[in-house]
Design an enzyme around this catalytic site. Structure first.
Site, mmCIF file in Angstrom:
data_model
loop_
_atom_site.group_PDB
_atom_site.id
_atom_site.type_symbol
_atom_site.label_atom_id
_atom_site.label_comp_id
_atom_site.label_asym_id
_atom_site.label_seq_id
_atom_site.Cartn_x
_atom_site.Cartn_y
_atom_site.Cartn_z
ATOM 1 N N ASN A 57 7.575 5.763 12.278
ATOM 2 C CA ASN A 57 8.019 4.740 11.332
ATOM 3 C C ASN A 57 9.527 4.523 11.422
ATOM 4 O O ASN A 57 10.287 5.464 11.635
ATOM 5 C CB ASN A 57 7.639 5.142 9.897
ATOM 6 C CG ASN A 57 6.138 5.318 9.744
ATOM 7 O OD1 ASN A 57 5.369 4.809 10.551
ATOM 8 N ND2 ASN A 57 5.722 6.061 8.743
ATOM 9 N N ASN A 91 -6.148 10.690 7.591
ATOM 10 C CA ASN A 91 -6.106 9.273 7.933
ATOM 11 C C ASN A 91 -7.293 8.554 7.309
ATOM 12 O O ASN A 91 -8.414 9.091 7.339
ATOM 13 C CB ASN A 91 -6.138 9.084 9.458
ATOM 14 C CG ASN A 91 -5.539 7.748 9.872
ATOM 15 O OD1 ASN A 91 -4.385 7.464 9.602
ATOM 16 N ND2 ASN A 91 -6.353 6.903 10.489
ATOM 17 N N ALA A 145 2.435 4.547 10.309
ATOM 18 C CA ALA A 145 2.631 3.528 9.267
ATOM 19 C C ALA A 145 1.749 3.750 8.048
ATOM 20 O O ALA A 145 2.065 3.312 6.935
ATOM 21 C CB ALA A 145 2.367 2.146 9.872
ATOM 22 N N PRO A 174 2.912 -2.745 4.734
ATOM 23 C CA PRO A 174 1.632 -2.821 5.465
ATOM 24 C C PRO A 174 1.722 -2.058 6.785
ATOM 25 O O PRO A 174 2.811 -1.964 7.375
ATOM 26 C CB PRO A 174 1.438 -4.322 5.721
ATOM 27 C CG PRO A 174 2.770 -4.949 5.553
ATOM 28 C CD PRO A 174 3.569 -4.064 4.643
ATOM 29 N N ASP A 175 0.572 -1.524 7.216
ATOM 30 C CA ASP A 175 0.608 -0.852 8.530
ATOM 31 C C ASP A 175 0.278 -1.886 9.600
ATOM 32 O O ASP A 175 0.409 -3.094 9.381
ATOM 33 C CB ASP A 175 -0.340 0.368 8.520
ATOM 34 C CG ASP A 175 -1.818 -0.030 8.370
ATOM 35 O OD1 ASP A 175 -2.635 0.853 8.066
ATOM 36 O OD2 ASP A 175 -2.128 -1.232 8.548
ATOM 37 N N PHE A 176 -0.126 -1.420 10.781
ATOM 38 C CA PHE A 176 -0.302 -2.353 11.905
ATOM 39 C C PHE A 176 -1.765 -2.656 12.198
ATOM 40 O O PHE A 176 -2.110 -3.782 12.594
ATOM 41 C CB PHE A 176 0.350 -1.749 13.172
ATOM 42 C CG PHE A 176 1.844 -1.586 13.038
ATOM 43 C CD1 PHE A 176 2.387 -0.364 12.662
ATOM 44 C CD2 PHE A 176 2.675 -2.661 13.253
ATOM 45 C CE1 PHE A 176 3.760 -0.213 12.514
ATOM 46 C CE2 PHE A 176 4.060 -2.528 13.108
ATOM 47 C CZ PHE A 176 4.599 -1.308 12.735
ATOM 48 N N ARG A 177 -2.639 -1.618 12.006
ATOM 49 C CA ARG A 177 -4.006 -1.785 12.531
ATOM 50 C C ARG A 177 -5.107 -1.616 11.488
ATOM 51 O O ARG A 177 -6.273 -1.591 11.839
ATOM 52 C CB ARG A 177 -4.228 -0.800 13.709
ATOM 53 C CG ARG A 177 -3.294 -1.134 14.889
ATOM 54 C CD ARG A 177 -3.359 -0.109 16.025
ATOM 55 N NE ARG A 177 -2.408 -0.474 17.085
ATOM 56 C CZ ARG A 177 -1.109 -0.177 17.051
ATOM 57 N NH1 ARG A 177 -0.614 0.513 16.023
ATOM 58 N NH2 ARG A 177 -0.278 -0.555 18.014
ATOM 59 N N HIS A 219 10.343 6.062 17.167
ATOM 60 C CA HIS A 219 10.344 4.609 17.431
ATOM 61 C C HIS A 219 11.588 3.942 16.868
ATOM 62 O O HIS A 219 11.614 2.734 16.659
ATOM 63 C CB HIS A 219 9.069 3.957 16.859
ATOM 64 C CG HIS A 219 7.865 4.243 17.704
ATOM 65 N ND1 HIS A 219 6.581 3.956 17.315
ATOM 66 C CD2 HIS A 219 7.752 4.852 18.910
ATOM 67 C CE1 HIS A 219 5.737 4.331 18.258
ATOM 68 N NE2 HIS A 219 6.419 4.899 19.226
ATOM 69 N N ASP A 267 11.057 2.880 8.873
ATOM 70 C CA ASP A 267 11.407 2.480 7.497
ATOM 71 C C ASP A 267 12.373 3.429 6.795
ATOM 72 O O ASP A 267 12.833 3.146 5.694
ATOM 73 C CB ASP A 267 10.115 2.299 6.659
ATOM 74 C CG ASP A 267 9.232 3.558 6.629
ATOM 75 O OD1 ASP A 267 7.992 3.395 6.559
ATOM 76 O OD2 ASP A 267 9.770 4.690 6.675
#
Ligand code: APR
Length: 248
Positions: free
Chosen positions: A105, A216, A26, A35-38, A122, A107
């Site tokens: 992702n 990252n 993400a 937005p990402d998750f973490r 995913h 998206d």
């Protein structure tokens, strides 16, 4: 190592590698506004408990609540455009310097940016299917029902509840993941871009890479086993790597 040395080092790895893959999360889409998750403070899972809202059990237990909570986050970004990082990976592939992208992702931004060899491990937001008879529909068929007040959205054929073709927690991973594992057998260089590498089994893929680079913003559990870690923004890093490759 200074930033510019890291960029030149990664460009050298890519130039020398006989088979390079990217593994994205993400974080590669945040510069597109998703937005990402973490990420601390902004990640989606800092606001919701994924085990309560993004599981197959939650969908089966109360499908109407599942769609109330989740559908908006899946559909609000449909008009979003790829960013420099997506385009850089597509360019590397078109120049024969990248053999494919494994993405977590849903998206669709890698496809929109022009990446051809893509494993969407995913799932994606293009279609949905009936949990009863398995009939497949374009996602709009589900979204239009929800927007017209039919929640949960239902199958035209058997009246069963519809679900998106995304991988939820508790779902088995499908053929794209199998394909990604097979692709990793030939992979010499794996470039991870924008993933916390915390969700298995995808987070186990780096162990199959002969050479590992991680781009990252935050540290990941794989950093100490990586050949190179660049804690910076994916868009600028990959743009700078493209420029460095032109000088090699
Ligand atoms: N450039 C580089 N890194 C970034 C950027 C950026 N512009 N923006 C965010 N990041 C980093 C964050 O620091 C974070 O470590 O990307 C990482 C994204 O990690 P996660 O939010 O955990 O996303 P991801 O790794 O894709 O999650 C895996 O978890 O909930 C499931 O199905 C969901 O596919 C997802 C999976």
């Amino acid at each position: 190592m200074h930033y510019s040395e890291k960029i030149n080092c990664l460009a050298g790895f890519i130039k020398k590698s006989a088979h390079t893959l990217a593994l994205t999360g993400a974080g590669i889409s945040t510069e597109s506004g998703i937005p990402d998750f973490r990420s601390p403070g902004t990640g989606l899972w800092t606001k919701f408990d994924p085990i309560k809202v993004a599981t197959v059990s939650a969908l089966k237990r109360d499908p109407a609540a599942f769609y109330e909570i989740n559908l908006d986050r899946w559909t609000r970004y449909t008009g979003v455009e790829p960013n420099a990082a997506h385009y850089a990976l597509a360019r590397l592939e078109s120049e024969g310097l990248l053999q494919g992208v494994i993405t977590q992702n849903i998206d669709g931004l890698h496809r929109k940016a022009g990446s051809k060899q893509l494993w969407e491990v995913h799932g994606h937001l293009r279609t949905c299917h009936c949990m009863g008879c398995k009939e497949s529909y374009p996602l709009d068929f589900l979204v239009n029902q929800f927007n017209d007040g039919t929640n949960p959205p239902r199958c035209k054929r058997c009246g069963g509840v519809l679900r998106l073709d995304v991988v939820l927690f508790e779902d088995p991973l499908g053929e794209d993941f199998t394909g990604a594992v097979y692709a990793m057998n030939k992979c010499r260089l794996l470039i991870v871009v924008g993933s916390s590498l915390q969700v298995y089994p995808v987070a186990s893929l780096p162990e199959r890479a002969r050479q590992l680079v991680i781009i990252n913003k935050e540290p990941t559990p794989w950093d100490d086993r990586a050949d190179l870690v660049i804690n910076d923004m994916a868009g600028s890093v990959l743009t700078d790597v493209l420029a460095a490759l032109e000088k090699l």
